[in-house]
Design an enzyme around this catalytic site. Structure first.
Site, mmCIF file in Angstrom:
data_model
loop_
_atom_site.group_PDB
_atom_site.id
_atom_site.type_symbol
_atom_site.label_atom_id
_atom_site.label_comp_id
_atom_site.label_asym_id
_atom_site.label_seq_id
_atom_site.Cartn_x
_atom_site.Cartn_y
_atom_site.Cartn_z
ATOM 1 N N THR A 38 -7.658 44.742 -15.536
ATOM 2 C CA THR A 38 -6.363 44.151 -15.200
ATOM 3 C C THR A 38 -5.354 44.367 -16.326
ATOM 4 O O THR A 38 -4.192 44.712 -16.068
ATOM 5 C CB THR A 38 -6.549 42.635 -14.941
ATOM 6 N N LYS B 25 -18.639 39.604 -20.574
ATOM 7 C CA LYS B 25 -17.932 40.771 -20.032
ATOM 8 C C LYS B 25 -18.221 42.010 -20.867
ATOM 9 O O LYS B 25 -18.123 41.981 -22.090
ATOM 10 C CB LYS B 25 -16.417 40.491 -19.968
ATOM 11 N N HIS C 62 -11.490 36.681 -21.623
ATOM 12 C CA HIS C 62 -12.582 36.621 -20.640
ATOM 13 C C HIS C 62 -13.840 36.049 -21.289
ATOM 14 O O HIS C 62 -13.906 35.907 -22.509
ATOM 15 C CB HIS C 62 -12.882 38.011 -20.063
HETATM 16 N N1 LIG Z 1 -11.416 43.195 -9.277
HETATM 17 C C1 LIG Z 1 -11.615 41.888 -9.543
HETATM 18 O O1 LIG Z 1 -10.889 41.006 -9.038
HETATM 19 C C2 LIG Z 1 -12.746 41.483 -10.445
HETATM 20 C C3 LIG Z 1 -12.988 40.124 -10.699
HETATM 21 C C4 LIG Z 1 -14.110 39.784 -11.448
HETATM 22 C C5 LIG Z 1 -14.941 40.769 -11.940
HETATM 23 N N2 LIG Z 1 -14.660 42.065 -11.696
HETATM 24 C C6 LIG Z 1 -15.532 43.128 -12.131
HETATM 25 O O2 LIG Z 1 -16.715 43.078 -11.322
HETATM 26 C C7 LIG Z 1 -17.803 43.618 -12.075
HETATM 27 C C8 LIG Z 1 -18.972 42.646 -12.015
HETATM 28 O O3 LIG Z 1 -18.655 41.474 -12.716
HETATM 29 P P1 LIG Z 1 -19.740 40.301 -12.865
HETATM 30 O O4 LIG Z 1 -19.166 39.320 -13.825
HETATM 31 O O5 LIG Z 1 -20.195 39.847 -11.530
HETATM 32 O O6 LIG Z 1 -20.934 41.099 -13.595
HETATM 33 P P2 LIG Z 1 -22.488 40.773 -13.579
HETATM 34 O O7 LIG Z 1 -23.073 41.557 -14.698
HETATM 35 O O8 LIG Z 1 -22.709 39.308 -13.513
HETATM 36 O O9 LIG Z 1 -22.984 41.383 -12.185
HETATM 37 C C9 LIG Z 1 -23.118 42.733 -11.943
HETATM 38 C C10 LIG Z 1 -24.249 42.916 -10.945
HETATM 39 O O10 LIG Z 1 -24.305 44.297 -10.582
HETATM 40 C C11 LIG Z 1 -25.655 44.682 -10.608
HETATM 41 N N3 LIG Z 1 -25.794 46.116 -10.775
HETATM 42 C C12 LIG Z 1 -25.914 46.836 -11.933
HETATM 43 N N4 LIG Z 1 -26.109 48.132 -11.653
HETATM 44 C C13 LIG Z 1 -26.092 48.227 -10.301
HETATM 45 C C14 LIG Z 1 -26.265 49.315 -9.413
HETATM 46 N N5 LIG Z 1 -26.468 50.571 -9.863
HETATM 47 N N6 LIG Z 1 -26.195 49.069 -8.083
HETATM 48 C C15 LIG Z 1 -25.984 47.818 -7.615
HETATM 49 N N7 LIG Z 1 -25.858 46.740 -8.410
HETATM 50 C C16 LIG Z 1 -25.897 46.959 -9.740
HETATM 51 C C17 LIG Z 1 -26.272 43.887 -11.746
HETATM 52 O O11 LIG Z 1 -27.691 43.837 -11.614
HETATM 53 C C18 LIG Z 1 -25.622 42.547 -11.529
HETATM 54 O O12 LIG Z 1 -26.341 41.748 -10.615
HETATM 55 C C19 LIG Z 1 -17.258 43.889 -13.471
HETATM 56 O O13 LIG Z 1 -16.885 45.248 -13.557
HETATM 57 C C20 LIG Z 1 -16.016 43.017 -13.546
HETATM 58 O O14 LIG Z 1 -15.071 43.477 -14.456
HETATM 59 C C21 LIG Z 1 -13.577 42.447 -10.963
HETATM 60 O O1 LIG Z 2 -14.934 38.610 -15.206
HETATM 61 C C1 LIG Z 2 -14.547 39.791 -15.248
HETATM 62 O O2 LIG Z 2 -15.248 40.705 -15.716
HETATM 63 C C2 LIG Z 2 -13.215 40.138 -14.718
HETATM 64 N N1 LIG Z 2 -12.875 41.396 -14.706
HETATM 65 C C3 LIG Z 2 -11.694 41.930 -14.122
HETATM 66 C C4 LIG Z 2 -10.990 42.868 -15.085
HETATM 67 O O3 LIG Z 2 -11.645 43.531 -15.901
HETATM 68 O O4 LIG Z 2 -9.769 42.990 -14.996
HETATM 69 C C5 LIG Z 2 -10.787 40.927 -13.486
HETATM 70 C C6 LIG Z 2 -10.893 39.545 -14.048
HETATM 71 C C7 LIG Z 2 -12.335 39.071 -14.195
#
Ligand SMILES: NC(=O)c1ccc[n+]([C@@H]2O[C@H](COP(=O)([O-])OP(=O)(O)OC[C@H]3O[C@@H](n4cnc5c(N)ncnc54)[C@H](O)[C@@H]3O)[C@@H](O)[C@H]2O)c1
Ligand SMILES: O=C(O)C1=N[C@H](C(=O)O)CCC1
Length: 267
Positions: A169, A162, A158
């Site tokens: 995942t 991150k 990643h």
């Molecule tokens: N399930 C999936 O398919 C998937 C895919 C990508 C990312 N993710 C997950 O999504 C999350 C976010 O990833 P990202 O790359 O966008 O991160 P990022 O750090 O770019 O964005 C996170 C956002 O959440 C905000 N935030 C922090 N605390 C908060 C709160 N208390 N209330 C509301 N907002 C708050 C931050 O200010 C920021 O804008 C991570 O946990 C990542 O692993 C999951």
């Molecule tokens: O960009 C990230 O952060 C992602 N987080 C998810 C994970 O932790 O599995 C999914 C993929 C992207």
């Protein structure tokens, strides 16, 4: 249009949240109803579309949910997911929870929202990754009695930003493999002299480089041959399309816990 689904986005100023804002606004069946972020976010009070680089969409980023929404999509931080899950549970708003890095206690707290509202909590929303989960389960099932023994390792890559490791995942792939094959030891990296590898281990290796949006490789290593199963994201939109499909799916469901396999028709 009156029959559009009103979608809220939690973490709207983040990397994922910005793409959710853009793609919600491009989908004729959806309307952006609310954009939330942390109370400390410099984006508070700004137009969510401006922050996402798509031009004004008439929705300001706020720290609390004051507008009506039908479904909430959360890509934030564990603390953000916990707060929004409480609100969704109280107001019976469907919740697509995509944030990773939860402790087991936090996970249970989020899951409790499913008692009063439809919920999906999934570490990965992408179609390809969820299909790969099925393929990995099949491979693990087929290989579990292999006479030479099978060593399974999970490698994930990643972006440098991150915060949690290994990815949610990767951990979920490990759970699937352990369910099928029975490994009991989850080993995170190796160094020094850990000794010969035990068949009861699953090894996890988390690489953090550049702007990689996500890759997972599951290695099934045997005597004389190896199978690598790999899935690679090209853009974050692969996750967002899955999250939008999940939002539409939840809008038609009763309270309860649903899976991405339900949404994507992979069951
Ligand atoms: N399930 C999936 O398919 C998937 C895919 C990508 C990312 N993710 C997950 O999504 C999350 C976010 O990833 P990202 O790359 O966008 O991160 P990022 O750090 O770019 O964005 C996170 C956002 O959440 C905000 N935030 C922090 N605390 C908060 C709160 N208390 N209330 C509301 N907002 C708050 C931050 O200010 C920021 O804008 C991570 O946990 C990542 O692993 C999951
Ligand atoms: O960009 C990230 O952060 C992602 N987080 C998810 C994970 O932790 O599995 C999914 C993929 C992207």
């Amino acid at each position: 249009m009156g029959d559009q689904l009103l979608v809220g986005v939690n973490g709207a100023a983040g990397r994922m949240g910005q793409r959710v804002v853009v793609l919600v606004c491009q989908d004729p069946d959806l309307k952006l109803g609310s954009a939330l972020d942390s109370e400390n976010s410099p984006a508070l009070g700004k137009d969510a579309g401006e922050v996402a680089g798509t031009g004004s969409v008439g929705v300001e980023i706020q720290s609390e949910l004051t507008d009506r929404v039908d479904v909430m999509i959360d890509f934030s931080m564990p603390s953000g997911l916990l707060s929004v899950a409480k609100v969704c549970a109280e107001r019976q708003i469907g919740l697509v929870a995509a944030t990773t890095g939860l402790t087991p206690e936090q996970r249970d707290e989020v899951l409790s929202a499913s008692q009063t509202t439809p919920l999906i909590l999934a570490p990965n929303m992408s179609l390809a990754v969820n299909l790969m989960m099925k393929l990995v389960r099949e491979a693990a099932h087929s290989l579990k009695n292999s006479p030479s023994g099978v060593d399974v390792e999970v490698i994930e890559r990643h972006h440098r930003f991150k915060e949690d490791a290994p990815s949610g995942t990767a951990l979920h792939f490990g759970e699937i493999i352990a369910e099928e094959m029975g490994q009991t030891d989850h080993v995170h990296g190796r160094q020094g002299r850990p000794g010969a590898r035990s068949i009861s281990e699953i090894g996890y290796h988390a690489l953090r480089t550049g702007d990689n949006v996500g890759e997972h490789t599951i290695v099934f290593g045997m005597m004389g041959e190896t199978i690598d199963l790999t899935v690679r994201g090209h853009t974050r939109d692969s996750y967002v399309y899955g999250a939008l499909a999940a939002a539409k799916y939840l809008a038609a469901q009763r309270p309860g816990l649903y899976s991405m396999a339900d949404v994507l028709g992979l069951n």
